[in-house]
Design an enzyme around this catalytic site. Sequence first.
Site, PDB file in Angstrom:
ATOM      1  N   CYS A   1      80.829  68.217  41.890  1.00 17.12           N
ATOM      2  CA  CYS A   1      80.817  69.465  41.120  1.00 17.12           C
ATOM      3  C   CYS A   1      80.499  70.703  41.943  1.00 17.12           C
ATOM      4  O   CYS A   1      80.325  70.644  43.143  1.00 17.12           O
ATOM      5  CB  CYS A   1      79.904  69.304  39.915  1.00 17.12           C
ATOM      6  SG  CYS A   1      80.630  68.171  38.694  1.00 17.12           S
TER       7      CYS A   1
ATOM      8  N   LYS B   1      78.476  73.360  43.068  1.00 19.38           N
ATOM      9  CA  LYS B   1      77.714  73.737  44.257  1.00 19.38           C
ATOM     10  C   LYS B   1      77.504  72.567  45.192  1.00 19.38           C
ATOM     11  O   LYS B   1      77.127  72.760  46.349  1.00 19.38           O
ATOM     12  CB  LYS B   1      76.331  74.291  43.871  1.00 19.38           C
ATOM     13  CG  LYS B   1      76.358  75.406  42.876  1.00 19.38           C
ATOM     14  CD  LYS B   1      77.270  76.515  43.308  1.00 19.38           C
ATOM     15  CE  LYS B   1      77.732  77.332  42.125  1.00 19.38           C
ATOM     16  NZ  LYS B   1      78.326  76.570  41.024  1.00 19.38           N
TER      17      LYS B   1
ATOM     18  N   CYS C   1      85.249  68.803  35.205  1.00 22.74           N
ATOM     19  CA  CYS C   1      86.000  69.400  34.090  1.00 22.74           C
ATOM     20  C   CYS C   1      87.477  69.551  34.453  1.00 22.74           C
ATOM     21  O   CYS C   1      87.829  69.891  35.582  1.00 22.74           O
ATOM     22  CB  CYS C   1      85.389  70.735  33.705  1.00 22.74           C
ATOM     23  SG  CYS C   1      83.679  70.593  33.149  1.00 22.74           S
TER      24      CYS C   1
ATOM     25  N   SER D   1      82.641  81.646  36.066  1.00 21.82           N
ATOM     26  CA  SER D   1      83.033  80.249  36.148  1.00 21.82           C
ATOM     27  C   SER D   1      84.498  80.147  36.558  1.00 21.82           C
ATOM     28  O   SER D   1      85.301  81.045  36.284  1.00 21.82           O
ATOM     29  CB  SER D   1      82.830  79.586  34.783  1.00 21.82           C
ATOM     30  OG  SER D   1      83.590  78.414  34.674  1.00 21.82           O
TER      31      SER D   1
END
Length: 553
Positions: free
Chosen positions: A122, A124, A194, A467
């Site tokens: 994901c 970071k 995602c 985002s």
Amino acid sequence: MQKMRSDEVKHGYHRAPNRALLRSLGVTEEEFDRPFIGIANAWNDIVPGHVHLRSLAVKVREGITAAGGVPFEFGVIGICDGIAMGHEGMRYSLPSRENIADSIELMAEAHRFDGMVMVGTCDKIVPGMLMAAARINIPSILLTGGPMLPGYDEGKELSLIDVFEGVGKVAAGTMGEEQLCTLECCAMPGCGSCQGLYTANTMACMTEAMGMSLPGCAASPAVDAEKLRIARKTGERAVGLVKEGVNPRDIITAPSLENAIRVDMALGGSTNTVLHLMAIASEAEVSLDIDAFNRIGCRIPHLCHMQPSGPHSVLALHRSGGIPAVLRVLLRELDDSPTVSGKSIVEIANEARNPAESIIQPIESPVNPAGGLRILKGTLAPDGAVVKSAAVNHEMWHHQGPARVFDSEREAMDAILSRHVKEGDVVVIRYEGPRGAPGMPEMLSPTSALMGLGYSHVALVTDGRFSGGTRGPCIGHVSPEAAVGGPIGLIHDGDIIEIDIRERRIDLLLSKAELKRRRAFFAPKQKQLKGILARYARMVGQADKGAVLERIK
């Protein structure tokens, strides 16, 4: 093979105490002559993109052992940006990138590993791992965990962004709470990052494009058996890299980073890639200027209409041949450079499969003629700001409107949901930069609320971040930020802001004399901080340099 780093802890009579501790782990006599490979595994069961990494690490261990290495696994933290979104927790996400890099450096250096496999997915986590690889510069390879499958309801594929935008629709009265609950239950069907080309998947693509993961790794789904096979091969290849003496700085070079930017432009990736690629370049001691994104974006068109701006998930990219197929289309533009696979990037491009049905457009008939990201500069952002131009309707590529100024994301969110923002406004959210927030939080909630409420002519400008799931005229990373005296801190309600994406400009339409007058009375707001955020705010640099911690001189 040259003398191994791990010999420092396992060879010679004076290392008998060190060996005694290793023997207590079950290390055999024969294994003392083999490479020690560290596995930095970001598995946890709070991040959907990481909940399956334990099973992938098992295959990595098998690969290391089969190739003649000795695996040693340790944990790395990981924050789920989606769960952290929209509240104070989001301030901790970007600082975690530095923590991840530091923790891997500590483990690799203290235990004198000969090589590293870094397992993460994901937002970071993957950038932090790449920063660590470049910093410690021992043979290293990344395994990214892969995208989640799309959700599904009533004939429509879903992603997390549908849920975020559903909040705005409920506020607008166009969706009921019961319908939103149904959406919430259908959108995220299992493990993986995602589904769209948001930051996690974009950074996986950047990792593969710069040559730090195996071909096909980025887009292969989390639940696909292919991911297990790639994990096994990744472990094997880690030992090969040690034997061949190939280090990350042999891979992460100016040409390979520019290849990553080319793929980024073709895909229309997250604005956060600017921040992270700059930080990775800094750790690798490679010169990379923010203007490189515009220079490359002028040559590389936008070729894949990916979520959130388009209809296609990363699963569709995988079925179209993944990153190797994108490289094949970009072949004439690539700099040939080595990769951890042992093949050059051009070899990978030439060997890419070419499915009959593909979401990757030919370079002669792109989705858009220019790349998916643009750097804007002007009197509002002298050092630059970033917009995902691929996600902006062309009618908003030029916009001029009055500023609605908010000193926090929460204030802006309240105003948006209560309809105190009008069409034509430019919503300015400041004091959300690297130092001012601190931590430069992502703002998916206000951008999704604007979409869900049906606004079509409102721009959003911030010294914070967005985002990767953001779409619309949203301009972030404004540098310098308000907290260090940037012009964004001088804006008043009603000031006119002009945005021109075609010309790559963003300007505050005030005279030099008025700006000088305001600056004379300006004192940036200060927050009472403690713990890691206080330390981070003291040390972090500006977004145009990657928001890296400033080195002590």
